[in-house]
Design an enzyme around this catalytic site. Structure first.
Site: not given
Ligand code: G3I
Length: 348
Positions: A133, A238
Site C-alpha cells: 500500500e 485479500e
C-alpha cells in the site's frame, strides 16, 4: 475435495490465518484450512507491530506456528508484510531521543528488519509482500515515514534487501483499490520503473476487498492485464465481498447522520436473506470466472479469512457489524458462494 483441488490446474487457492486459530487450538478450522487451501497468509502475525512490538522485543510465536502449519501441510506461505505505512511502531522511525531518523539510519533499520525476518524463514516462505500500500488511490506515492525519510528509492531498496536475504523468494508489491484507473496507472508506472532499474520484483498483489455490486469487473480485468503486461505475475490477495449496505447508504449521505450510525441499524443481523445469498454467490462466481479466464497471468487467489465469523469486515471500518463476506458461514459450512466457485473450473 477442497477448492485447491478444483483449481489445481489453474492457480493456488489461499486464505489468511489469524492468531486465534492457534491460541484457541482450533483444530477443526486448521483441518478445514488444510483441506480447502494450498496457500496461507498471516493476517497480522508477520506485521512489524506484532512481530516486533519494540525494537529489541520479538514475538515469533504465531508467525512460527503459521509457517510450521504451512510446512506440515505442504502449503505456500506468503509473508505479509515487510514495509508498510501502517501497524509499524512510531519508534521504528525515531532515534533514542525520539527525533526522526536520518535516511541512512532508517535504511539500516529496514535492512536489519528484512534480514532478521526473511532470514528466519529463508526457504520456507516462498513469497513476500515486500511493500504494501505505497500508492494512493489518485496514483501519487503515499507520504509515509518511509518515503519522507528515505526518499523515492525506499521501494527499490526494500526489494533488493529482500532478494539478498532470500534469493529464492518471489517478491511482490501488494495494494488495494487496484481497479481504479489512477491507482492502476501509478502502480504500472512504479513497476515499470523498478523493472527498468533491474529491481527484483516478481509479482503484484491486487487486494480483493470488493463490494457486492462494485467495482465493475471490467476494471478489475483491465488491471489484471495491465500488471501482467509489465512482466510480473498477478496475485489476487485479500479477497472478500462486502454484502452490507455502506454506512452512507444506511444513514443517508449527510455526514452528520453518519455518526448516528449504530451497528444495530445494519440489515441481516440475524442472517442473510436467500436473495442476498444468491447475489453474493453470483458475484463470487463472476469473479472466479474472470480469474480463470486469466489463469495464464494469475498465480494465486486468496480470500482474506475463511469463515464469516472471523472476518475483519465485522469490525472494519465499523466495530460490531454482522457481515457475510467469505466462502464459509459462521458455522464454518461452505456457502452457496463456495459451491458456485467450486463449479467454475469444470465449466470452463
Ligand atoms: O491482538 C490484539 C488484541 O490483543 C487487542 O486486545 C485488540 C484490541 O486492541 O487488538 C488486537 O489486534 C488487532 C488485530 O487486528 C487482531 O485482531 C488490531 O488492533 C487491529 O488493528 C488489527 O486489524 C487488522 C488490520 O489489517 C490492521 O492491521 C485486521 O485484523 C486485518 O484484517 C487487516 O488486514 C489488512 C491487511 O493487513 C492489508 N490490507 C488491508 C487489510 C484490511 O485492513
Amino acid at each position: 475435495t477442497g477448492l485447491k483441488d478444483y483449481y489445481k490446474n489453474d492457480f493456488l487457492i489461499g486464505t489468511a490465518m489469524n492468531a486465534a486459530t492457534f491460541t484457541d487450538n482450533d483444530v477443526a478450522l486448521q483441518q478445514l484450512i488444510a483441506r480447502e487451501f494450498n496457500a496461507i497468509t498471516a493476517e497480522n502475525a508477520m506485521k512489524w507491530e506484532v512481530l516486533r512490538p519494540e525494537l529489541n522485543k520479538w514475538d515469533w510465536d504465531i508467525s512460527d506456528k503459521i509457517v510450521e502449519f504451512g510446512t506440515e501441510h505442504d502449503m505456500h506461505v506468503i509473508g505479509h508484510t515487510l514495509v508498510w505505512h501502517s501497524q509499524v511502531p512510531d519508534a521504528v522511525f525515531q532515534d533514542d531521543a525520539g527525533k526522526p531518523l536520518t535516511r541512512e539510519a532508517l535504511l539500516a533499520r529496514m535492512e536489519e528488519h528484512i534480514n532478521i525476518v526473511v532470514g528466519r524463514y529463508k526457504g520456507r516462505i516462498p513469497t513476500w509482500d515486500v511493500v504494501n500500500e505505497a500508492i494512493e488511490d489518485d496514483g501519487q506515492w503515499r507520504k509515509s515515514h518511509w518515503l519522507n525519510i528515505i526518499g523515492r528509492d525506499y521501494i527499490a531498496k526494500a526489494f533488493e534487501l529482500a532478494h539478498k536475504a532470500d534469493p529464492s523468494a518471489h517478491l511482490m508489491y501488494n495494494d488495494y483499490s487496484m481497479f481504479l484507473e489512477k491507482k492502476r496507472q501509478g502502480v504500472v508506472d512504479m513497476v515499470r520503473e523498478l523493472k527498468k532499474q533491474k529491481v527484483p520484483i516478481h509479482g503484484v498483489g491486487m487486494q480483493g476487498h470488493l463490494g457486492i455490486s462494485g467495482p465493475d469487473l471490467a476494471e478489475v480485468e483491465k488491471s489484471i492485464i495491465a500488471f501482467a503486461n509489465e512482466g510480473v505475475r498477478v496475485h489476487i490477495t485479500e479477497l472478500d465481498v462486502d454484502v452490507l449496505p455502506s454506512v452512507w447508504e444506511i444513514t443517508g449521505a449527510d455526514i452528520a447522520t453518519r455518526f448516528d450510525y449504530k451497528p444495530e441499524m445494519d440489515p441481516y443481523r440475524d442472517g442473510l436473506p436467500a436473495e442476498k445469498e444468491e447475489q453474493l454467490a453470483e458475484r463470487y462466481e463472476a469473479l472466479f470466472k474472470l480469474f480463470i479466464r486469466h489463469r495464464d497471468k494469475i498465480d494465486r487467489v486468496s480470500t482474506w479469512g475463511t469463515s464469516d465469523d472471523a472476518s475483519w469486515k465485522n469490525d472494519f471500518p465499523i466495530k460490531g457489524r454482522v457481515n457475510y463476506p467469505l466462502l464459509f458461514d459462521r458455522n464454518r459450512e461452505p456457502k452457496l458462494a463456495w459451491h458456485k466457485v467450486a463449479a467454475v473450473p469444470a465449466a470452463v
